[in-house]
Design a protein around this motif. Structure first.
Motif, PDB file in Angstrom:
ATOM      1  N   ILE A 107       0.865  -1.194   0.000  1.00 52.90           N
ATOM      2  CA  ILE A 107       0.000   0.000   0.000  1.00 52.90           C
ATOM      3  C   ILE A 107       0.899   1.241   0.000  1.00 52.90           C
ATOM      4  O   ILE A 107       1.815   1.347   0.837  1.00 52.90           O
ATOM      5  N   ASP A 108       0.609   2.180  -0.889  1.00 53.23           N
ATOM      6  CA  ASP A 108       1.405   3.414  -0.949  1.00 53.23           C
ATOM      7  C   ASP A 108       1.366   4.132   0.389  1.00 53.23           C
ATOM      8  O   ASP A 108       0.305   4.254   1.003  1.00 53.23           O
ATOM      9  N   GLY A 109       2.507   4.589   0.824  1.00 52.22           N
ATOM     10  CA  GLY A 109       2.573   5.381   2.055  1.00 52.22           C
ATOM     11  C   GLY A 109       2.802   4.539   3.305  1.00 52.22           C
ATOM     12  O   GLY A 109       3.088   5.079   4.376  1.00 52.22           O
ATOM     13  N   ALA A 110       2.696   3.206   3.190  1.00 52.17           N
ATOM     14  CA  ALA A 110       2.804   2.358   4.393  1.00 52.17           C
ATOM     15  C   ALA A 110       4.209   2.407   5.003  1.00 52.17           C
ATOM     16  O   ALA A 110       4.373   2.199   6.211  1.00 52.17           O
ATOM     17  N   ARG A 111       5.205   2.700   4.187  1.00 52.32           N
ATOM     18  CA  ARG A 111       6.570   2.746   4.734  1.00 52.32           C
ATOM     19  C   ARG A 111       6.707   3.809   5.823  1.00 52.32           C
ATOM     20  O   ARG A 111       7.567   3.713   6.686  1.00 52.32           O
ATOM     21  N   GLU A 112       5.855   4.845   5.770  1.00 53.10           N
ATOM     22  CA  GLU A 112       5.978   5.921   6.780  1.00 53.10           C
ATOM     23  C   GLU A 112       5.151   5.626   8.024  1.00 53.10           C
ATOM     24  O   GLU A 112       5.235   6.371   9.006  1.00 53.10           O
ATOM     25  N   VAL A 113       4.307   4.574   7.988  1.00 50.85           N
ATOM     26  CA  VAL A 113       3.391   4.387   9.130  1.00 50.85           C
ATOM     27  C   VAL A 113       3.326   2.952   9.676  1.00 50.85           C
ATOM     28  O   VAL A 113       2.601   2.726  10.642  1.00 50.85           O
ATOM     29  N   ALA A 114       4.076   2.007   9.081  1.00 52.16           N
ATOM     30  CA  ALA A 114       3.833   0.623   9.515  1.00 52.16           C
ATOM     31  C   ALA A 114       5.107  -0.167   9.782  1.00 52.16           C
ATOM     32  O   ALA A 114       6.130   0.006   9.115  1.00 52.16           O
ATOM     33  N   ILE A 115       4.967  -1.050  10.771  1.00 52.17           N
ATOM     34  CA  ILE A 115       5.958  -2.086  11.074  1.00 52.17           C
ATOM     35  C   ILE A 115       5.288  -3.403  10.706  1.00 52.17           C
ATOM     36  O   ILE A 115       4.096  -3.573  10.954  1.00 52.17           O
ATOM     37  N   GLU A 116       6.035  -4.314  10.096  1.00 53.29           N
ATOM     38  CA  GLU A 116       5.403  -5.598   9.724  1.00 53.29           C
ATOM     39  C   GLU A 116       6.136  -6.759  10.393  1.00 53.29           C
ATOM     40  O   GLU A 116       7.365  -6.821  10.389  1.00 53.29           O
ATOM     41  N   PHE A 117       5.343  -7.678  10.945  1.00 51.89           N
ATOM     42  CA  PHE A 117       5.886  -8.900  11.551  1.00 51.89           C
ATOM     43  C   PHE A 117       5.603 -10.069  10.620  1.00 51.89           C
ATOM     44  O   PHE A 117       4.465 -10.240  10.168  1.00 51.89           O
ATOM     45  N   ARG A 118       6.617 -10.868  10.374  1.00 47.23           N
ATOM     46  CA  ARG A 118       6.462 -12.073   9.547  1.00 47.23           C
ATOM     47  C   ARG A 118       7.153 -13.241  10.256  1.00 47.23           C
ATOM     48  O   ARG A 118       8.092 -13.034  11.013  1.00 47.23           O
ATOM     49  N   SER A 119       6.741 -14.432   9.901  1.00 50.71           N
ATOM     50  CA  SER A 119       7.274 -15.593  10.605  1.00 50.71           C
ATOM     51  C   SER A 119       7.450 -16.776   9.659  1.00 50.71           C
ATOM     52  O   SER A 119       6.672 -16.934   8.722  1.00 50.71           O
ATOM     53  N   PHE A 120       8.454 -17.590   9.932  1.00 51.32           N
ATOM     54  CA  PHE A 120       8.600 -18.852   9.190  1.00 51.32           C
ATOM     55  C   PHE A 120       7.811 -19.973   9.887  1.00 51.32           C
ATOM     56  O   PHE A 120       7.783 -21.097   9.396  1.00 51.32           O
ATOM     57  N   SER A 121       7.189 -19.660  11.029  1.00 45.90           N
ATOM     58  CA  SER A 121       6.523 -20.710  11.824  1.00 45.90           C
ATOM     59  C   SER A 121       5.441 -21.422  11.040  1.00 45.90           C
ATOM     60  O   SER A 121       5.459 -22.643  10.888  1.00 45.90           O
ATOM     61  N   LYS A 122       4.463 -20.655  10.541  1.00 44.29           N
ATOM     62  CA  LYS A 122       3.331 -21.274   9.859  1.00 44.29           C
ATOM     63  C   LYS A 122       3.647 -21.427   8.380  1.00 44.29           C
ATOM     64  O   LYS A 122       3.165 -22.344   7.721  1.00 44.29           O
ATOM     65  N   THR A 123       4.476 -20.522   7.844  1.00 46.32           N
ATOM     66  CA  THR A 123       4.838 -20.572   6.427  1.00 46.32           C
ATOM     67  C   THR A 123       5.620 -21.846   6.117  1.00 46.32           C
ATOM     68  O   THR A 123       5.410 -22.468   5.079  1.00 46.32           O
ATOM     69  N   ALA A 124       6.536 -22.211   7.004  1.00 45.88           N
ATOM     70  CA  ALA A 124       7.447 -23.297   6.667  1.00 45.88           C
ATOM     71  C   ALA A 124       7.668 -24.273   7.814  1.00 45.88           C
ATOM     72  O   ALA A 124       8.666 -25.001   7.825  1.00 45.88           O
ATOM     73  N   GLY A 125       6.760 -24.288   8.773  1.00 49.89           N
ATOM     74  CA  GLY A 125       6.829 -25.303   9.834  1.00 49.89           C
ATOM     75  C   GLY A 125       7.907 -25.064  10.878  1.00 49.89           C
ATOM     76  O   GLY A 125       8.428 -26.006  11.477  1.00 49.89           O
ATOM     77  N   PHE A 126       8.258 -23.792  11.138  1.00 48.91           N
ATOM     78  CA  PHE A 126       9.351 -23.471  12.062  1.00 48.91           C
ATOM     79  C   PHE A 126       8.874 -23.214  13.496  1.00 48.91           C
ATOM     80  O   PHE A 126       9.580 -22.551  14.251  1.00 48.91           O
ATOM     81  N   THR A 127       7.700 -23.695  13.903  1.00 52.99           N
ATOM     82  CA  THR A 127       7.266 -23.369  15.274  1.00 52.99           C
ATOM     83  C   THR A 127       8.265 -23.920  16.299  1.00 52.99           C
ATOM     84  O   THR A 127       8.471 -23.308  17.348  1.00 52.99           O
ATOM     85  N   GLY A 128       8.892 -25.045  15.966  1.00 53.66           N
ATOM     86  CA  GLY A 128       9.927 -25.577  16.864  1.00 53.66           C
ATOM     87  C   GLY A 128      11.315 -25.048  16.528  1.00 53.66           C
ATOM     88  O   GLY A 128      12.137 -24.840  17.417  1.00 53.66           O
ATOM     89  N   ALA A 129      11.595 -24.805  15.257  1.00 55.03           N
ATOM     90  CA  ALA A 129      12.944 -24.354  14.854  1.00 55.03           C
ATOM     91  C   ALA A 129      13.180 -22.886  15.225  1.00 55.03           C
ATOM     92  O   ALA A 129      14.297 -22.497  15.529  1.00 55.03           O
ATOM     93  N   ARG A 130      12.150 -22.064  15.215  1.00 55.50           N
ATOM     94  CA  ARG A 130      12.149 -20.652  15.614  1.00 55.50           C
ATOM     95  C   ARG A 130      12.894 -19.741  14.648  1.00 55.50           C
ATOM     96  O   ARG A 130      14.126 -19.642  14.676  1.00 55.50           O
ATOM     97  N   CYS A 131      12.161 -19.080  13.786  1.00 54.78           N
ATOM     98  CA  CYS A 131      12.735 -18.017  12.962  1.00 54.78           C
ATOM     99  C   CYS A 131      11.605 -17.132  12.438  1.00 54.78           C
ATOM    100  O   CYS A 131      10.557 -17.637  12.029  1.00 54.78           O
ATOM    101  N   ALA A 132      11.822 -15.843  12.504  1.00 58.31           N
ATOM    102  CA  ALA A 132      10.815 -14.870  12.076  1.00 58.31           C
ATOM    103  C   ALA A 132      11.567 -13.609  11.672  1.00 58.31           C
ATOM    104  O   ALA A 132      12.798 -13.574  11.723  1.00 58.31           O
TER     105      ALA A 132
END
Ligand code: MLT
Length: 409
Positions: free
Chosen positions: A234-259
Motif C-alpha cells: 500500500i502506498d505510504g505504508a513505509r511511513e506508518v507501519a511495522i510488519e511482523f512475519r514468521s517462518f513458523s506457519k509458512t514453513a513449519g518453524f514453530t519448533g525451529a524458531r525463525c521470524a
C-alpha cells in the motif's frame, strides 16, 4: 522482599493456550483411553521441507570445521537471509523493503511483545476484538492499561469489534489512536484485508501520526491473488507501519524458531521535546542490546525456502493445510453451522450451535467428541459465542474430527 511488576496482577486470566492445555490434560488424566484430536493451538504438524533440513544439515557441518565455524552472527540476521527475504517477499510483489530494514528474530510473538520497549507510556492503543491475546497481554504487562472489567476488557485500550454483524471489518477508531495492531490473514477469524481496507488504515495512520503494527504471520495462506500479502503493497505504508512475519506457519518453524520484523527507515516517532526519531534506529539499538541473533543453521534453513525446490515444497505443505481447512469448512457448513475464514487462512471460525457460550461449547466438544478447539471468548469479549478450529493437523485427524462433529450436532 523484592517488589514485583504489579501490572502482571491485572492479567484477567492465564494465557489462553496453557489454560486450554490444562483443561485437556485434566480430561486426558481422567479418561486415559480417549483419543483426543487437538485443533486448538495453531501448531504445525507436518515436518520441515527437505530443502530446509538439507540446508540445516549442511550448516551444522560447517560449524563442525574450524575454517567454516561461526561464532556470534550479526544480531539483525545474516545478509544471505535478509537479502532473500527482501527479494522474494517484497520486491517480487512490488513492495519497497531493503534488506537492512529486516530484523531476523526467533518469533513474531516475541517481536510483537518486545516492540513495546521502544514506544512511550502514553500512547493510545487500538486492538481488534477478538484479537491474538499477545497484543493485549503485553500491553497490560507494560502498564499501558487499567484493570480488566467483567468482560475481560482492559481500561485504556480501544477495542474495535469484528463480528459477523460487521462482516469482520473493523470501523476506523472514532478517536485518535497512536498504535494500532492489525493481523491479516486474521488470527482468530481467518478473514483477510483487501487493498482498499489497508489503504483506509494507512490513510488513518498518516492523518493521525499513528503507527500500525501489522502482523502478517499467515500471509503464505493467501489464495486470492487480489489480497495483499504485505502492508507495504500500500502506498505510504513505509511511513506508518511495522510488519511482523514468521517462518513458523509458512514453513513449519514453530519448533525451529525463525521470524523477522520489517522497520522501514522512513518510519519516525517523536520525543517529548518534539524531535523526530527513527524507529528503525531505536529497534536496532534494542535488538543489538537484548538479542544475539537466530542460530546459523536455522537461518540457513529459513533461506532455503526461497530456493526453487524450497518454494515448491513449502507451497505443497501450505496447500495441504488449506485442503484440511476446506474439509472442515465444508463439513461444518453442511451440518448447518455458520462458518467463516479457512479460505485464505489456516483457521476456521464458527458460531457456536444453540447459542452456547464459547467455553461451554469447548467443554461439550471435549467431553462428547474428544475434540479440542479454541473458545472464541479467549480472544476477547466479541469472540464470545464463537469458536476457532485450526487446520494444522493430519488429514486422518481432520476427517475423524468432522465425523465426530456430525455425531454430536
Ligand atoms: C495460535 O494458535 O493462535 C497460534 O499458534 C499462536 C502463536 O502463533 O503464538
Amino acid at each position: 522482599m523484592t517488589y514485583i511488576n504489579e501490572h502482571y496482577l491485572k492479567l484477567a486470566a492465564g494465557y489462553l493456550f496453557p489454560e486450554i492445555g490444562r483443561r485437556v490434560k485434566a480430561f486426558c488424566d481422567a479418561n486415559p483411553s480417549a483419543n483426543v484430536i487437538r485443533m486448538g493451538i495453531g501448531d504445525v504438524t507436518e515436518p520441515l521441507a527437505p530443502a530446509v533440513t538439507q540446508a540445516m544439515h549442511a550448516a551444522v557441518d560447517e560449524l563442525a570445521v574450524r575454517s567454516s565455524f561461526k561464532g556470534y552472527g550479526p544480531e539483525q540476521g545474516y545478509d544471505f537471509l535478509r537479502e532473500a527475504i527482501a527479494k522474494n517477499d517484497y520486491h517480487a510483489r512490488g513492495a519497497e523493503v531493503d534488506a537492512d530494514e529486516i530484523f531476523v528474530s526467533d518469533g513474531s510473538k516475541c517481536d510483537s511483545g518486545n516492540i513495546l520497549d521502544i514506544f512511550g507510556e502514553d500512547n493510545v492503543i487500538a486492538v481488534l476484538d477478538p484479537v491474538y491475546p499477545v497484543y493485549v497481554d503485553t500491553n497490560v504487562m507494560a502498564g499501558h492499561t487499567g484493570p480488566a472489567d467483567a468482560s475481560g476488557r482492559y481500561g485504556g485500550l480501544v477495542y474495535l469489534p469484528v463480528t459477523a454483524d460487521n462482516d469482520f471489518v473493523p470501523e476506523l477508531p472514532k478517536q485518535k489512536v497512536d498504535l494500532i495492531y492489525l493481523c491479516y490473514p486474521n488470527n482468530p477469524t481467518g478473514v483477510v484485508a483487501t487493498k482498499e481496507m489497508l489503504k483506509r488504515w494507512v490513510e488513518y495512520a498518516q492523518r493521525n501520526g499513528s503507527v500500525i503494527l501489522y502482523d502478517a504471520a499467515y500471509e503464505a495462506f493467501i489464495t486470492d491473488p487480489a489480497i495483499p500479502h504485505s502492508i507495504y503493497e500500500i502506498d505510504g505504508a513505509r511511513e506508518v507501519a511495522i510488519e511482523f512475519r514468521s517462518f513458523s506457519k509458512t514453513a513449519g518453524f514453530t519448533g525451529a524458531r525463525c521470524a523477522f520484523t520489517v522497520i522501514p527507515t522512513d518510519l519516525k516517532g517523536k520525543a517529548r521535546d518534539g524531535r523526530e526519531i527513527s524507529i528503525h534506529s531505536l529497534w536496532n539499538r534494542r535488538h543489538c542490546t537484548k538479542f544475539n541473533g537466530v542460530s546459523y543453521p536455522v537461518q540457513r534453513g529459513a533461506a532455503a525456502i526461497y530456493s526453487p525446490e524450497g518454494k515448491r515444497q513449502v507451497q505443497e505443505t501450505i496447500d495441504f493445510y488449506l485442503a484440511n481447512a476446506r474439509v472442515v469448512r465444508e463439513a461444518l457448513t453442511k451440518l448447518g453451522l455458520q462458518v467463516y475464514g479457512g479460505v485464505n487462512a489456516p483457521y476456521v471460525w464458527l458460531k457456536t450451535p444453540g447459542n452456547l457460550s464459547s467455553w461451554d461449547f469447548f467443554d461439550r466438544l471435549l467431553h462428547e467428541a474428544h475434540l479440542v478447539g479454541t473458545p472464541g471468548s479467549g480472544f476477547g469479549a466479541c469472540g464470545e459465542g464463537y469458536f476457532r478450529l485450526s487446520a494444522f493437523n493430519s488429514r486422518a485427524n481432520v476427517e475423524a474430527a468432522v465425523r465426530r462433529f456430525a455425531k454430536i450436532l
